[in-house]
Write an enzyme that holds these catalytic residues in place. Structure first.
Site, PDB file in Angstrom:
ATOM      1  N   ASP A  66      26.073 -11.461 109.831  1.00 54.35           N
ATOM      2  CA  ASP A  66      25.509 -10.018 109.275  1.00 54.35           C
ATOM      3  C   ASP A  66      24.757 -10.210 108.060  1.00 54.35           C
ATOM      4  O   ASP A  66      24.930 -11.129 107.274  1.00 54.35           O
ATOM      5  CB  ASP A  66      26.511  -8.779 109.011  1.00 54.35           C
ATOM      6  CG  ASP A  66      27.593  -9.562 108.101  1.00 54.35           C
ATOM      7  OD1 ASP A  66      28.138 -10.737 108.111  1.00 54.35           O
ATOM      8  OD2 ASP A  66      28.192  -8.714 107.236  1.00 54.35           O
ATOM      9  N   GLU A 124      30.810  -9.485 108.232  1.00 57.27           N
ATOM     10  CA  GLU A 124      31.768 -10.210 106.900  1.00 57.27           C
ATOM     11  C   GLU A 124      31.662  -9.325 105.656  1.00 57.27           C
ATOM     12  O   GLU A 124      32.441  -9.314 104.991  1.00 57.27           O
ATOM     13  CB  GLU A 124      31.282 -11.631 106.756  1.00 57.27           C
ATOM     14  CG  GLU A 124      32.157 -12.556 105.720  1.00 57.27           C
ATOM     15  CD  GLU A 124      31.902 -12.107 104.156  1.00 57.27           C
ATOM     16  OE1 GLU A 124      32.973 -12.101 103.611  1.00 57.27           O
ATOM     17  OE2 GLU A 124      30.936 -11.535 103.906  1.00 57.27           O
ATOM     18  N   GLU A 125      30.252  -8.808 105.441  1.00 54.10           N
ATOM     19  CA  GLU A 125      30.146  -8.020 104.370  1.00 54.10           C
ATOM     20  C   GLU A 125      30.824  -6.617 104.519  1.00 54.10           C
ATOM     21  O   GLU A 125      30.841  -5.747 103.454  1.00 54.10           O
ATOM     22  CB  GLU A 125      28.673  -7.674 104.115  1.00 54.10           C
ATOM     23  CG  GLU A 125      27.634  -8.892 103.938  1.00 54.10           C
ATOM     24  CD  GLU A 125      28.085  -9.631 102.770  1.00 54.10           C
ATOM     25  OE1 GLU A 125      28.662  -8.982 101.941  1.00 54.10           O
ATOM     26  OE2 GLU A 125      27.445 -10.822 102.619  1.00 54.10           O
ATOM     27  N   HIS A 351      23.042 -11.813  97.140  1.00 55.37           N
ATOM     28  CA  HIS A 351      22.952 -10.216  96.948  1.00 55.37           C
ATOM     29  C   HIS A 351      21.887  -9.717  96.407  1.00 55.37           C
ATOM     30  O   HIS A 351      21.530  -8.545  96.114  1.00 55.37           O
ATOM     31  CB  HIS A 351      24.371  -9.712  96.898  1.00 55.37           C
ATOM     32  CG  HIS A 351      25.409  -9.687  97.632  1.00 55.37           C
ATOM     33  ND1 HIS A 351      26.463  -8.949  97.899  1.00 55.37           N
ATOM     34  CD2 HIS A 351      25.724 -10.732  98.451  1.00 55.37           C
ATOM     35  CE1 HIS A 351      27.358  -9.237  98.863  1.00 55.37           C
ATOM     36  NE2 HIS A 351      26.860 -10.540  99.174  1.00 55.37           N
TER      37      HIS A 351
HETATM   38 NI    NI Z   1      28.203 -13.946 102.327  1.00 54.25          NI
END
Ligand code: NI
Length: 381
Positions: A66, A124-125, A351
């Site tokens: 993702d 996963e996020e 991020h």
């Molecule tokens: Ni990651």
């Protein structure tokens, strides 16, 4: 070919449980390599099985797939084509490295003693795809005996891998607290029950759980990150709402903290006559690496990068990772993979809207995965 593939995934990011095109593309490629493919595992996950020519155990390689709701600020030819979405956590590299490992291993399947199962995991996020994949049978048929995962690491130089036996990523839980007081005139506080004063005391008091009630050699974090109350300067509001996160590196300590938090909140609110509702949400558990498999993967990675470039991480991270669920079910290890390259201007961390990776990692990480799977299978014959 892998650089082209990574750039394709990078240009076409999709958020958690919406990775429809991403997973279709992965599944098509894995079928093309002759693997047995299960689509739509936990909605948008893919499981691909490479059956070896000889009997043996089954090793899994996991890649999360993702992207994040981040507007990419890199000026590169492969920039995200979707406004507001970006592979800012490098999962495009994880996907590509797992596919690369499958390409390599598929060429040697006749000599493979056992199976390699590729787990392409959504979300996963958040809210988390690992647990639903396990519930959907990803670790069965054949049963997975060991699992390998990894994450690109923005602060680590390209060409270097870090391993760590034991805990490597923290548990991540959420506190949601509503304090019910009694509103009124700011000039007559004695006629009110001020939820802002009470909430402020709670914010401070919660910090003492870590500093006074937790073994100082055990890592723990309580951070209150949201405090919402009131509408104007001269009115004490009825209620206040707080949110925060709790992180630990120890699953036992993790279980003890909610009770302590509840006790602190009760102790602060009661004397004022306030009431409260505490919603404690258990998120990802601690990611705990198996020491034996970690050592095996260290040696495998050393064959590819040289022993001097495979290091023991100085410490765990207080970030969280739902690979933890796989490691609760199956022994395995999670490695950090350097992608920083100051000479190429690649220095932003995960991020960040300018996060990028040194694509040289695509020449080594797939080989490390393949070598690690091969070594684990051969060791268990
Ligand atoms: Ni990651």
């Amino acid at each position: 070919e892998l650089v082209r593939l990574r750039r394709h995934f990078h240009e076409n990011p999709e958020l958690g449980f919406e990775e429809f095109r991403t997973s279709a593309h992965i599944a098509d490629l894995m079928e093309g390599l002759g693997l047995e493919v299960r689509r739509s595992v936990a909605k948008t996950g893919v499981v691909a099985l490479l059956r070896g020519g000889k009997p043996g155990k089954t090793v899994a390689i996991r890649a999360d797939i993702d992207a994040l709701p981040v507007q990419e600020l890199n000026d590169v030819p492969y920039k995200s084509k979707t406004p507001g979405k970006m592979h800012a956590c490098g999962h495009d590299v994880h996907i590509t490295a797992a596919i690369g490992a499958a390409m390599l291993l598929a060429q040697h399947r006749e000599n493979l003693a056992g199976n390699v199962k590729f787990l392409f995991q959504p979300a996963e996020e958040g809210p988390g795809g690992a647990e639903p994949m396990i519930q959907d049978g990803a670790l069965e048929n054949p049963k997975v005996d060991a699992i390998i995962g990894g994450h690109v690491w923005g602060s680590l130089d390209s060409g270097v891998v870090e391993v760590l036996p034991g805990p490597i990523m923290a548990s991540s839980d959420i506190i949601r607290l509503t304090i019910h007081g009694k509103g009124g005139h700011a000039a007559q506080p004695h006629t009110t029950i001020d939820p802002i004063v009470i909430g402020s005391e709670i914010v401070g008091a919660l910090q003492k759980i870590v500093s006074r009630q937790t073994d100082p050699t055990e890592a723990a974090v309580i951070s209150i990150c949201l405090f919402r109350a009131g509408d104007t300067f001269n009115v004490i509001p009825n209620s206040a709402y707080l949110e925060g996160t709790v992180r630990t590196l120890n699953n036992t300590l993790r279980q003890e903290i909610p009770k302590k938090i509840d006790s602190v909140i009760r102790g602060v609110t009661e004397p004022y006559g306030a009431t409260y509702e505490l919603d404690y949400y258990f998120g990802y558990p601690v990611t705990v690496n198996d020491p034996g498999i970690t050592e095996s993967v260290r040696q495998s990675a050393a064959k590819i990068l040289g022993a001097e470039n495979v290091r023991t991480a100085a410490r765990a991270s207080m970030g969280a990772e739902d690979f933890a669920y796989f490691l609760l079910a199956v022994p395995g290890t999670y490695i950090r993979v350097g992608v920083r390259n100051a000479a190429k201007g690649i220095t932003h961390d995960m991020h960040h809207p300018q996060f990028d990776v040194d694509e040289d990692v695509l020449a080594s990480l797939p080989v490390i995965y393949a070598q690690a799977a091969l070594d684990l299978l051969n060791a268990s014959r």
